[in-house]
Design a protein around this motif. Sequence first.
Motif, short mmCIF file in Angstrom:
data_model
loop_
_atom_site.label_atom_id
_atom_site.label_comp_id
_atom_site.label_asym_id
_atom_site.label_seq_id
_atom_site.Cartn_x
_atom_site.Cartn_y
_atom_site.Cartn_z
N SER A 105 0.88 -1.36 0.09
CA SER A 105 0.47 0.29 -0.18
C SER A 105 0.87 1.70 -0.16
O SER A 105 2.08 1.61 0.61
N SER A 106 -0.06 2.24 -0.31
CA SER A 106 0.82 3.31 -0.87
C SER A 106 1.18 4.26 0.73
O SER A 106 -0.18 4.28 0.67
N LEU A 107 2.14 4.54 0.78
CA LEU A 107 2.41 5.37 2.65
C LEU A 107 2.87 6.48 1.36
O LEU A 107 2.44 7.92 2.40
N LEU A 108 3.32 6.96 1.20
CA LEU A 108 3.44 8.07 0.17
C LEU A 108 3.24 8.27 -0.78
O LEU A 108 3.91 8.29 -2.05
N PRO A 112 5.79 2.70 -2.12
CA PRO A 112 4.37 1.83 -1.01
C PRO A 112 5.77 1.59 0.37
O PRO A 112 6.38 2.25 0.16
N GLU A 113 4.40 1.83 0.88
CA GLU A 113 5.12 1.30 2.79
C GLU A 113 6.30 0.16 3.24
O GLU A 113 5.91 -0.94 1.69
N GLY A 114 6.93 0.58 3.55
CA GLY A 114 8.05 -0.25 3.49
C GLY A 114 9.20 -0.95 2.25
O GLY A 114 10.36 -1.81 2.21
N THR A 115 9.49 -0.24 1.49
CA THR A 115 10.13 -0.21 0.73
C THR A 115 11.80 0.95 0.19
O THR A 115 10.82 2.09 0.73
N THR A 116 12.12 0.81 -0.69
CA THR A 116 12.91 2.58 -0.83
C THR A 116 13.07 2.30 -2.40
O THR A 116 13.25 1.66 -3.06
N SER A 125 1.02 13.72 0.37
CA SER A 125 0.35 12.65 1.32
C SER A 125 1.24 11.69 1.58
O SER A 125 2.15 11.24 0.98
N ILE A 126 1.57 12.02 3.11
CA ILE A 126 2.22 10.84 3.26
C ILE A 126 0.56 10.27 5.02
O ILE A 126 1.12 10.80 5.58
N GLY A 127 0.82 8.91 4.61
CA GLY A 127 -0.35 8.42 5.65
C GLY A 127 -1.79 9.04 5.37
O GLY A 127 -1.91 9.19 4.02
N ASP A 128 -1.55 9.27 6.46
CA ASP A 128 -2.72 9.83 6.44
C ASP A 128 -3.48 11.61 6.77
O ASP A 128 -3.82 12.24 6.24
N VAL A 129 -1.78 12.04 6.59
CA VAL A 129 -1.57 13.76 6.46
C VAL A 129 -1.19 14.30 4.57
O VAL A 129 -0.87 13.55 4.05
#
Length: 256
Positions: free
Chosen positions: A4-7, A30-34, A64-68
Motif C-alpha cells: 500500500s502506498s505510504l507516500l 509503497p510502505e516498506g520500500t526504498t 500525502s504521507i499516510g493520512d496527512v
Amino acid sequence: MTTSSLLQASGLRKTFGDNVVLDGVDLDVPEGTTTAIIGPSGSGKTTLLRSLNALTVPDAGTVSIGDVSVDFGSLPRGKEGRRACERLRAQSGMVFQSHELFPHRTVLGNLVEGPVQVQGEDPDEAAARARALLEQVGLAGREDAYPSQLSGGQQQRVGIARALALRPRVVLLDEPTSALDPELVGEVLAVVRDLASQGWTMVVVTHEIRFAADVADTVVFVDGGHVVERGPARDVVDAPQHERTQRFLERVLHPG
C-alpha cells in the motif's frame, strides 16, 4: 512488507524565477520500500525530495504521507499554511548531504533534541532510544562525543540516527554520501542497506547507481524537472527503456 502506498506526490511544480525545476512530477512510494531518485546535476532531484516534506514549498501539487495531505496549490497563507507544512514534515525524517548536526551538542544531544523539544518525549526514554539507534548505526559508546570529534562518515551516521529518532513514517536522504571522502562512503551505504532490509520506507537521492540497483525497490530517473523513467531498480539500471536514461547511465557507469 505491504504494497500500500505510504507516500504519494501528484503534480508537483516548482519554479525559481524563470527556471522551472519541477514540472508536474508524480511519485508513489509503497510502505516498506526504498525508492532511489537518480539523474544529472540540476535535474530537480533535491528539490523533489525537499518538496516531499515542505522544506521547499512547491507552487502546485499535492503530497500525502499516510493520512496527512497538503495541496500546495491551495495552501493558505500565513500561520495556517505553515502549520499544514509542519504536520506534513512531522511524518518524515530528513538526512542532509552535509550532516547539519548541532556542533555545540554531543552526539546524544543531537539525537534527543527533536524527540524531547518538538515531540515532547520523556528525556530518559528518548536517550535510551537514542543509544539503541547509535548501536544500530555502529556508534555505540560515542554518545558523549561532539561532531567535530567524528569523521565525516560517523557524522553522517549520526545524522541518519537523528532522523530515525523522530520515529518517522518515511526517511528522506539527500545524497547522503556526496560530501564524504571515497573511503567513508561504504560505511554510510551499509547503514542505509541495513535500514532497507529492516523495512524502513525510504526515498534516497543518490549518485551511487550500483548501490541504487542493489538496495532500492524502485529507481526513478529525473531530468529537466520531469520523471523520465521509473521501474524496478535493476530493470531501470541494467536495461533502461528511455534514450535519455540510457545516455545518462552510460556516462555515469562507463565514463570515458
